[in-house]
Each structure stands twice: as structure tokens, then as C-alpha cells.
Design a protein around this motif. Structure first.
Motif, PDB file in Angstrom:
ATOM      1  N   THR A 192      -1.261  41.409  53.382  1.00  0.00           N
ATOM      2  CA  THR A 192      -1.912  41.793  54.630  1.00  0.00           C
ATOM      3  C   THR A 192      -2.843  40.690  55.123  1.00  0.00           C
ATOM      4  N   ALA A 193      -3.051  40.689  56.432  1.00  0.00           N
ATOM      5  CA  ALA A 193      -3.955  39.730  57.064  1.00  0.00           C
ATOM      6  C   ALA A 193      -4.402  40.325  58.394  1.00  0.00           C
ATOM      7  N   LEU A 194      -5.211  39.574  59.115  1.00  0.00           N
ATOM      8  CA  LEU A 194      -5.609  39.939  60.473  1.00  0.00           C
ATOM      9  C   LEU A 194      -5.074  38.892  61.431  1.00  0.00           C
ATOM     10  N   ASP A 195      -4.559  39.335  62.577  1.00  0.00           N
ATOM     11  CA  ASP A 195      -4.097  38.371  63.574  1.00  0.00           C
ATOM     12  C   ASP A 195      -5.295  37.830  64.359  1.00  0.00           C
ATOM     13  N   ALA A 196      -5.038  36.968  65.329  1.00  0.00           N
ATOM     14  CA  ALA A 196      -6.110  36.319  66.091  1.00  0.00           C
ATOM     15  C   ALA A 196      -6.959  37.317  66.868  1.00  0.00           C
ATOM     16  N   LEU A 197      -6.419  38.507  67.149  1.00  0.00           N
ATOM     17  CA  LEU A 197      -7.166  39.543  67.868  1.00  0.00           C
ATOM     18  C   LEU A 197      -7.846  40.525  66.920  1.00  0.00           C
ATOM     19  N   GLY A 198      -7.732  40.278  65.609  1.00  0.00           N
ATOM     20  CA  GLY A 198      -8.352  41.158  64.627  1.00  0.00           C
ATOM     21  C   GLY A 198      -7.525  42.374  64.279  1.00  0.00           C
ATOM     22  N   GLN A 199      -6.246  42.391  64.673  1.00  0.00           N
ATOM     23  CA  GLN A 199      -5.368  43.508  64.356  1.00  0.00           C
ATOM     24  C   GLN A 199      -4.704  43.286  62.995  1.00  0.00           C
ATOM     25  N   PRO A 200      -4.542  44.354  62.204  1.00  0.00           N
ATOM     26  CA  PRO A 200      -3.929  44.195  60.887  1.00  0.00           C
ATOM     27  C   PRO A 200      -2.437  43.884  60.968  1.00  0.00           C
ATOM     28  N   VAL A 201      -1.994  43.025  60.067  1.00  0.00           N
ATOM     29  CA  VAL A 201      -0.597  42.638  59.920  1.00  0.00           C
ATOM     30  C   VAL A 201      -0.261  42.785  58.446  1.00  0.00           C
ATOM     31  N   GLY A 202       0.950  43.232  58.141  1.00  0.00           N
ATOM     32  CA  GLY A 202       1.356  43.355  56.745  1.00  0.00           C
ATOM     33  C   GLY A 202       2.854  43.265  56.594  1.00  0.00           C
ATOM     34  N   VAL A 203       3.282  42.791  55.429  1.00  0.00           N
ATOM     35  CA  VAL A 203       4.705  42.612  55.169  1.00  0.00           C
ATOM     36  C   VAL A 203       4.973  42.811  53.672  1.00  0.00           C
ATOM     37  N   THR A 204       6.117  43.412  53.356  1.00  0.00           N
ATOM     38  CA  THR A 204       6.532  43.579  51.965  1.00  0.00           C
ATOM     39  C   THR A 204       7.105  42.262  51.453  1.00  0.00           C
ATOM     40  N   VAL A 205       6.670  41.875  50.246  1.00  0.00           N
ATOM     41  CA  VAL A 205       7.044  40.583  49.658  1.00  0.00           C
ATOM     42  C   VAL A 205       7.344  40.793  48.172  1.00  0.00           C
ATOM     43  N   SER A 206       8.456  40.232  47.699  1.00  0.00           N
ATOM     44  CA  SER A 206       8.741  40.282  46.258  1.00  0.00           C
ATOM     45  C   SER A 206       8.641  38.899  45.613  1.00  0.00           C
ATOM     46  N   SER A 207       8.318  37.894  46.409  1.00  0.00           N
ATOM     47  CA  SER A 207       8.226  36.517  45.886  1.00  0.00           C
ATOM     48  C   SER A 207       6.785  36.158  45.539  1.00  0.00           C
ATOM     49  N   PHE A 208       6.163  36.922  44.690  1.00  0.00           N
ATOM     50  CA  PHE A 208       4.762  36.720  44.299  1.00  0.00           C
ATOM     51  C   PHE A 208       4.706  36.233  42.859  1.00  0.00           C
ATOM     52  N   ASN A 209       3.794  35.292  42.586  1.00  0.00           N
ATOM     53  CA  ASN A 209       3.683  34.747  41.233  1.00  0.00           C
ATOM     54  C   ASN A 209       2.309  34.135  41.020  1.00  0.00           C
ATOM     55  N   SER A 210       1.892  34.058  39.771  1.00  0.00           N
ATOM     56  CA  SER A 210       0.666  33.339  39.438  1.00  0.00           C
ATOM     57  C   SER A 210       0.961  31.844  39.388  1.00  0.00           C
ATOM     58  N   VAL A 211      -0.062  31.031  39.644  1.00  0.00           N
ATOM     59  CA  VAL A 211       0.067  29.576  39.608  1.00  0.00           C
ATOM     60  C   VAL A 211      -0.894  28.986  38.595  1.00  0.00           C
ATOM     61  N   SER A 212      -2.161  29.405  38.638  1.00  0.00           N
ATOM     62  CA  SER A 212      -3.192  28.769  37.828  1.00  0.00           C
ATOM     63  C   SER A 212      -4.323  29.754  37.551  1.00  0.00           C
ATOM     64  N   LEU A 213      -4.933  29.611  36.369  1.00  0.00           N
ATOM     65  CA  LEU A 213      -6.129  30.392  36.057  1.00  0.00           C
ATOM     66  C   LEU A 213      -7.398  29.673  36.492  1.00  0.00           C
ATOM     67  N   HIS A 214      -7.382  28.341  36.443  1.00  0.00           N
ATOM     68  CA  HIS A 214      -8.565  27.528  36.781  1.00  0.00           C
ATOM     69  C   HIS A 214      -8.159  26.413  37.724  1.00  0.00           C
ATOM     70  N   PRO A 215      -8.328  26.516  39.007  1.00  0.00           N
ATOM     71  CA  PRO A 215      -8.863  27.671  39.728  1.00  0.00           C
ATOM     72  C   PRO A 215      -7.830  28.798  39.791  1.00  0.00           C
TER      73      PRO A 215
END
Length: 168
Positions: free
Chosen positions: A36-59
Motif C-alpha cells: 500500500t501507498a498514498l498517491d499524490a492526492l493522498g488517496q490510498p493505493v494497494g496491490v496484491t504482490v507475491s514477489s516479496f523477499n528479504s534482502v538484508s538485516l543490516h540495514p
């Protein structure tokens, strides 16, 4: 001598069809998230995603990707923050809603603003509030790397899984 990070040759052309590639990828079970995010007008946007992964602990870094053809891509490209919600097994309907085009995805969906104002969905198994650190154009997708500023989770929930073209 080539370094481990620089390619030493050019990839050979694939000897399989896009359908075969998609079917092979589908054999890898992934979690299901909503970003989820906010668009330029402050309206909520959201999308289903299955391509999520961890990259690093530090940072603390995570990644996900979005098709160049996605209608909401400009929002995520321009925004400074987004939130990734790992969904529970009981949230299949919510995942389907945020994957459907041409509807009001937010109608009746319980959420509140996170620390950066980005909408946080109620009931997620885990939530990662991210600074939109990097974006990489690769093939027909953009890869987003987020620096996690806040996270939360609930242990007792079973995750929603995507495998072989179906949510389970």
C-alpha cells in the motif's frame, strides 16, 4: 579477471516458452502480500504482490516487484514510502480484492495510517513500513527495495500461500 559481481558472458536465449517459465515458477510457493501507498492526492493505493523477499538485516531491507504495465506503478515509483502486508490464510478474499482491476479496492477495508501516513491494513500476519530506497528496471518489471522503518507481526496466524497459480 572478472569480479563476482560482473557478468563474464552473455546469457543464452531461452529454449522454453513463456508459459513453461510461468508454470515452472509456479512450483515455488510464495507468501501473499498487499503493498500500500498514498498517491499524490493522498488517496490510498494497494496491490496484491507475491514477489516479496528479504534482502538484508543490516540495514533492514526488503524487496518486491511490479509489472511495468501495472496502473499503480507511477504511484510506487514516485512515492517516498509504502507498506508491505504479509497476509494470513483467512485473508484470501482481501488478496483477491487487491488483485482485481476496476473496483474500489478500499471499500469497507479496515485500515489506519502508519507513521508515514501510508495505509496499514488491519489483521496482517506481518507489516513492514518502508522508505522507498531503490528502484531497478529489469525486464518487464520494476524491482523495489525498501528500507524498513517499522515492522510488526503476530505469531499465531497461518500465512496465505500462492502455489501453482492458486492461493491456499
Amino acid at each position: 579477471m572478472n569480479s563476482p559481481l560482473s557478468p563474464s558472458a552473455v546469457a543464452q536465449p531461452p529454449i522454453f516458452t513463456p508459459h513453461d517459465f510461468r508454470k515452472a515458477l509456479g512450483q515455488f510457493a510464495t507468501g501473499v502480500t498487499i503493498v500500500t501507498a498514498l498517491d499524490a492526492l493522498g488517496q490510498p493505493v494497494g496491490v496484491t504482490v507475491s514477489s516479496f523477499n528479504s534482502v538484508s538485516l543490516h540495514p533492514p531491507l526488503v524487496l518486491w516487484s511490479m509489472a511495468n504495465s501495472a496502473a499503480s506503478l507511477p504511484v510506487f515509483m514516485a512515492g517516498t514510502h509504502y507498506a508491505v502486508h504479509v497476509l494470513g490464510a483467512e485473508q484470501k478474499e482481501l488478496a483477491m480484492r487487491f488483485a482485481t482491476k476496476g473496483i474500489d479496492r478500499w471499500a469497507g477495508v479496515a485500515h489506519q495510517p502508519g507513521h508515514s501516513g501510508v495505509p496499514l491494513l488491519d489483521g496482517a500476519v506481518a507489516t513492514f513500513e518502508c522508505f522507498n530506497r531503490s528502484r531497478y528496471q529489469e525486464g518487464d518489471h520494476v524491482i523495489f527495495v525498501g528500507e524498513v522503518e517499522r515492522c510488526g507481526y503476530r505469531n499465531e496466524a497461518a500465512p496465505l500461500i500462492y502455489h501453482d497459480g492458486r492461493m491456499r
